[in-house]
Design an enzyme around this catalytic site. Structure first.
Site, short mmCIF file in Angstrom:
data_model
loop_
_atom_site.label_atom_id
_atom_site.label_comp_id
_atom_site.label_asym_id
_atom_site.label_seq_id
_atom_site.Cartn_x
_atom_site.Cartn_y
_atom_site.Cartn_z
N LYS A 65 34.70 34.55 40.23
CA LYS A 65 34.43 36.17 39.87
C LYS A 65 33.17 36.17 39.00
O LYS A 65 31.97 36.09 39.63
CB LYS A 65 35.54 36.71 39.08
CG LYS A 65 36.91 37.27 39.88
CD LYS A 65 37.78 35.82 40.36
CE LYS A 65 38.76 36.18 41.16
NZ LYS A 65 40.12 35.51 40.70
N PHE A 95 52.52 36.84 49.32
CA PHE A 95 51.61 37.64 49.58
C PHE A 95 50.67 37.04 50.58
O PHE A 95 49.95 37.74 51.28
CB PHE A 95 50.91 38.81 48.65
CG PHE A 95 50.23 37.86 47.70
CD1 PHE A 95 51.17 37.48 46.47
CD2 PHE A 95 48.93 37.49 47.67
CE1 PHE A 95 50.45 36.54 45.54
CE2 PHE A 95 48.22 36.57 46.52
CZ PHE A 95 48.98 36.43 45.71
N TYR A 148 29.09 10.10 39.97
CA TYR A 148 30.53 10.35 39.98
C TYR A 148 31.01 10.56 38.55
O TYR A 148 31.77 11.68 38.27
CB TYR A 148 31.39 8.99 40.12
CG TYR A 148 32.95 9.16 39.97
CD1 TYR A 148 33.49 9.66 41.28
CD2 TYR A 148 33.70 8.97 39.15
CE1 TYR A 148 34.71 10.13 41.36
CE2 TYR A 148 34.96 9.32 39.29
CZ TYR A 148 35.66 10.03 40.11
OH TYR A 148 37.19 9.96 40.35
N ARG A 191 48.24 45.00 46.67
CA ARG A 191 48.60 44.68 45.38
C ARG A 191 49.84 45.66 44.96
O ARG A 191 49.67 46.66 44.21
CB ARG A 191 47.36 45.01 44.28
CG ARG A 191 46.37 43.63 44.35
CD ARG A 191 46.79 42.39 43.78
NE ARG A 191 47.01 41.52 44.45
CZ ARG A 191 46.61 40.19 44.33
NH1 ARG A 191 45.84 39.83 43.38
NH2 ARG A 191 47.31 39.01 45.24
N ASP A 222 42.18 35.08 29.80
CA ASP A 222 42.12 34.96 31.11
C ASP A 222 40.58 35.56 31.16
O ASP A 222 40.61 36.82 31.53
CB ASP A 222 43.03 35.46 31.99
CG ASP A 222 42.67 35.44 33.62
OD1 ASP A 222 41.66 35.21 33.89
OD2 ASP A 222 43.68 35.36 34.12
N PHE A 246 49.41 38.18 36.20
CA PHE A 246 48.55 37.97 37.16
C PHE A 246 49.43 37.02 37.92
O PHE A 246 50.04 36.11 37.63
CB PHE A 246 47.32 37.54 36.87
CG PHE A 246 46.29 37.19 38.06
CD1 PHE A 246 45.62 38.15 38.87
CD2 PHE A 246 46.00 36.08 38.68
CE1 PHE A 246 45.18 38.28 39.97
CE2 PHE A 246 45.52 35.89 39.82
CZ PHE A 246 44.79 36.94 40.53
N THR A 247 49.00 36.94 39.54
CA THR A 247 49.98 36.28 40.60
C THR A 247 50.22 34.81 39.86
O THR A 247 51.06 34.31 39.76
CB THR A 247 49.43 36.36 41.75
OG1 THR A 247 48.16 36.24 41.92
CG2 THR A 247 49.69 37.74 42.37
C1 LIG Z 1 41.24 34.92 40.41
C2 LIG Z 1 42.12 35.05 39.24
C3 LIG Z 1 42.60 34.06 38.86
C4 LIG Z 1 42.78 32.77 39.54
O1 LIG Z 1 41.38 32.25 39.89
P1 LIG Z 1 41.23 31.33 41.04
O2 LIG Z 1 39.64 30.91 41.11
O3 LIG Z 1 41.62 32.41 42.24
O4 LIG Z 1 42.01 30.31 41.07
C5 LIG Z 1 43.32 34.12 37.64
N1 LIG Z 1 43.42 35.39 36.92
C6 LIG Z 1 42.61 36.40 37.44
C7 LIG Z 1 42.53 37.82 36.43
C8 LIG Z 1 42.13 36.59 38.67
O5 LIG Z 1 41.49 37.67 39.20
#
Ligand SMILES: *Cc1c(COP(=O)(O)O)cnc(C)c1O
Length: 458
Positions: A260, A450, A73, A384, A217, A125-126
């Protein structure tokens, strides 16, 4: 031997069969999904270019790592591996694990964003902007103007911050009302466009002068490093690891989606140097994610993640990845298809305004184009544009200058033959573009519309 496009720097050890529906079945499936490719079932998709997020193929070493999961844990070995890997690659002192990138954005925004503050960034970014706004902040776009022009191809670092815009904002609202600047490396919604080392250095200098934190980011930081090596003269002989190290030396912290450039299927973290920020984030992570030593990830996830972070620094890996994207983009350019140029790091973006000039942006040309590509071929892509941009606080749509369909290439998953099929699907759709009609919402969710919104033809 030098080839224009490098062959895969890996070979296949395990396969996942694909299936393709008949045309009539595809028409039915996308209608049922409300013309939203997010709502298609994966089993109805032939080639899935919806996203490069969590769709990565792991290596044999990562799969072996899964067997080494220490599911204690607290304080598992895998957490220590992950933490040490992040510290050694990026140079940050503290790491807070989260289940994925937005988990890190939530923690960061809750700690630093207060009502009435402004958060500059190189294009929104969203999920990032959603967290800033939910905490009462206002996102301000300070990317260079060229980033908003889809065919402006002579700008090699289209993700750069416009220093003048950033400085103007500081003068206008005051540095004390700017908790941090969020620098995306690369910039997803600009088309996977990189930020130069020179720009990162300048942003860092200006921010330091005013006592503003720089938070990356860093979701696609390896792709950004590759572009620096390829396009910024003084870095051509540096290794990817060296470039990455220098990039992060210009940041106070970072949010990361391991889905990513971590080459895993789930995972993320928030990293920083500031101890106070660390303690506040670590206090919140137990509320939202889990212990500060797993943050929503299993031990095995963390092991695969730490191995993936190291593999991603391999030059051949990243060169092949970027070249696959380039290959698809160049095939479309040769056929006269309007795409965002220069071609970005993780995806090829179709310019839907130019592809479907007869459909006004209020009728969501990118949304319908993604649906039509699916009908044509079984290939899944993503909108997008206006749908992703959503509505502002007054309830008005943003009508972003870029109205795009993203063809996102998962890491280490598809072959060049798959990409040829995709190119032909787009070309066939382009040939019948005049028949394509616009869409309207039949169901519109209040935030991040979206993901789950539904549409019908006008
Ligand atoms: C995917 C993404 C995020 C968010 O990450 P998640 O793992 O999907 O929550 C933030 N910023 C960028 C540029 C992204 O491509």
């Amino acid at each position: 031997m030098d080839k224009k496009y490098m062959p895969e720097p890996y070979k296949v050890k395990m396969v996942e069969p694909l299936r393709i529906l008949q045309k009539e079945e595809r028409v039915e499936a996308i209608k049922k999904a409300g013309y939203n490719t997010f709502l298609l079932n994966s089993r109805d998709v032939y080639i899935d270019l919806l996203t490069d997020s969590g769709t990565n193929a792991m290596s044999d070493r990562q799969w072996a790592g899964l067997m080494m999961g220490d599911e204690a844990y607290a304080g598992s070995d895998n957490w220590l591996h992950l933490k040490e890997t992040v510290q050694s690659i990026m140079g940050f002192k503290h790491v807070v694990p989260t289940h994925q990138g937005r988990g890190a954005e939530n923690l960061l925004s809750q700690v630093l964003v207060k009502p009435g503050t402004y958060i500059p960034g190189n294009m929104y970014f969203t999920t990032t902007r959603a967290h800033q706004e939910m905490n009462g902040g206002t996102f301000v776009d300070v990317i260079i103007d060229e980033a908003h022009i889809s065919d402006k191809e002579d700008v090699l670092f289209k993700g750069n911050i416009d220093i003048k815009k950033y400085e103007d904002l500081i003068n206008k609202v005051g540095a004390k009302n700017i908790p941090y600047i969020c620098v995306g490396v690369t910039v997803n919604l600009a088309g996977g466009q990189p930020v130069s080392m020179k720009n990162l250095r300048e942003v860092h200098e200006l921010s330091q002068k005013h006592g503003i934190k720089v938070m990356f980011d860093c979701t696609r930081y390896v792709e950004n490093a590759y572009f620096i090596k390829a396009r910024e003269e003084e870095y051509k002989d540096k290794t990817i690891a060296e470039i990455v190290k220098e990039m992060f030396s210009y940041a106070d912290g970072a949010t990361m989606s391991g889905k990513k450039d971590g080459i895993v299927n789930i995972g993320g973290f928030l990293a920083m140097n500031d101890e106070d920020l660390y303690y506040k984030a670590a206090a919140l992570v137990v509320v939202y994610e889990g212990m500060p030593s797993y943050g929503g990830m299993t031990g095995r996830d963390m092991e695969a993640f730490s191995i993936g972070l190291k593999e991603a620094l391999d030059y051949n890996y990243i060169k092949h990845r970027i070249e696959q994207v380039e290959y698809l983009g160049n095939r479309l350019i040769e056929a006269g298809i309007p795409i965002v140029k220069p071609i970005g790091g993780h995806a090829v973006f179709l310019d839907a305004k130019k592809f479907l000039p007869h459909i006004p942006q209020s009728q969501y040309p990118a949304q319908v184009l993604a649906a039509e590509i699916y009908i044509e071929s079984g290939v899944r892509t993503m909108e997008r544009g206006n749908v992703s941009a959503g509505r502002n606080k007054e309830g008005k749509e943003y009508f972003p200058s870029l109205e795009l369909v993203r063809l996102t290439i998962p890491r280490r998953v598809y072959s060049y033959a798959h990409l040829d099929y995709v190119a032909e699907a787009i070309i066939n759709t382009y040939k019948r573009r005049d028949e394509i009609k616009g869409l309207k919402f039949s169901y519109e969710p209040p935030v991040l519309r979206f993901f789950t919104g539904k549409f019908e033809y006008i």
